[in-house]
Design an enzyme around this catalytic site. Sequence first.
Site, PDB file in Angstrom:
ATOM      1  N   PHE A 107       0.738  -1.409   0.156  1.00 26.76           N
ATOM      2  CA  PHE A 107       0.122  -0.126   0.207  1.00 26.76           C
ATOM      3  C   PHE A 107       1.041   1.521  -0.019  1.00 26.76           C
ATOM      4  O   PHE A 107       0.320   2.145  -0.287  1.00 26.76           O
ATOM      5  CB  PHE A 107      -1.005   0.286   1.023  1.00 26.76           C
ATOM      6  N   LYS A 108       2.181   1.035   0.359  1.00 28.01           N
ATOM      7  CA  LYS A 108       2.838   2.358   0.643  1.00 28.01           C
ATOM      8  C   LYS A 108       3.306   3.000  -0.623  1.00 28.01           C
ATOM      9  O   LYS A 108       3.574   4.462  -0.598  1.00 28.01           O
ATOM     10  CB  LYS A 108       4.278   2.775   1.685  1.00 28.01           C
TER      11      LYS A 108
END
Length: 494
Positions: free
Chosen positions: A112-113
Amino acid sequence: MEYISTRGGTGAVDFEGALFSGYAPDGGLFMPSCIPSLDRPTLQQWSHLSYPELVKEICFLFVKPELIPRRTLSDLIDRAFSKFRHKDIVHLSRLKNGLNVLELWHGVTYAFKDLSLSCTGQFLQYFLEKKQKHISVLVGTSGDTGSSAIESVRGQKNVDIFVLLPKGLCTQIQELQMTTVIEDNVHVFVVDGNSDEIDEPIKELFADVDFARRNNLISLNSVNWSRIMVQIAHYFYTYFRCTLTLDSTTLPVVEIVVPTGGGGNVTAGCIAQKMGLPIQLVAAVNSNDIIHRTVKDGDFSLSGRVKATLASAMDIQEPYNVERILWLLSGSDSHLTKTLMEKFTVSKSLKLPEGLHRKVSETLRSCSASDEDIVQAMQRCWEENHYLLCPHSAVAAHYHYSHLDSCGSSTPRCCLAPASAAKFQDAVLRAGLVPEIPPEITALKAMETQSTVLQRGEDWARVLRDRIAAVEQWWGKQGAALASPGLQGVNGQA
């Protein structure tokens, strides 16, 4: 929109100032001086937007057009998401027994980063190109931040990135996603320590304000406001996709379960809530349960050493973004926040004031999941859906399966999925399941690697100082050479 330190000892800065900072000079973290409140018509208008469009609307609120014109900002965000594998950038999977999973992992590194860091990388490049400036990025990682940060700046001529990862505490794939990047501007350090220990030299270098300023040092960890800002969009997108209608007299509530390590993502959720989004947040942690104890008992204290778990990216005992949450929920009380965080820094033990603890427990619910809980959630999700969860997503699914009847039949719930199961093959095998491995992940094992090992007992801060200073000194000489009259004449003739 101006940004101020959670500890109140630093003057206000604009978005560019916050972007090019790590910790604020007084040791605090930058936050907006005011949180915009959205009315119902705005929420109804936003409910029809795509994920990239929501990111743009959020950024328009927090970045002045005088700094980045709206059209340019929109183009930067489009460029940031251009390499994502899913056409919608993120994807909501609706599974059995009310389990909704928002897949935030369709970027280059399957985490997700990639969402926030791809945007942050574009914002940095925009300002750097305008000012012909070089920066050094210093990042500590418990697994996914490092590779996402590297991907956001790899090969860029005016950025060098220094990444510290804990030896043996990331998965093999996570480590290879960092050590196989052979670029002149990428410097990876494999450190004989845990996630909290590698944060110490990073804090030391940022606390040395003269060194940080002289070497143009910034952070791409979630201390950087830009990452929090982009992540606010997760909550609006989740809310709108899980809500049937916004036409009822009272806006419906959606419960969002957030796998939580350093606390950056759940901080973004708290800000979305403050902006008027009717969500109930759940911070779901592994056996490193300091945030769970903070929510439940007001006990923000260490409990021994960091425990190694299947959800390794969340193996954190000192979640620095809790400082932002305490500041936000204390009514932006910088004096109180400074007092509390300085006490925690010295004693590693803190009991929240009763009023502040009440605000925290009203804003957040929480749970803690053991490795056994993680495995059981992964197994159940596969048995019911033939859907593989990564161990971090399984922490959130554990909460869901444990609270199937507590949310209320009319209240939808969504679990945020921060990473693909493909990155955590050992956890998948431990659950008795078969990993699904994309070819680009398989290819990592045959690639050349490059890194520097930092042994326990070495002065890690000194090694980093020397390497960063050497890079900045080289860039300083390059800049001086380009600025010399002789070269200017040659360039002018060309």
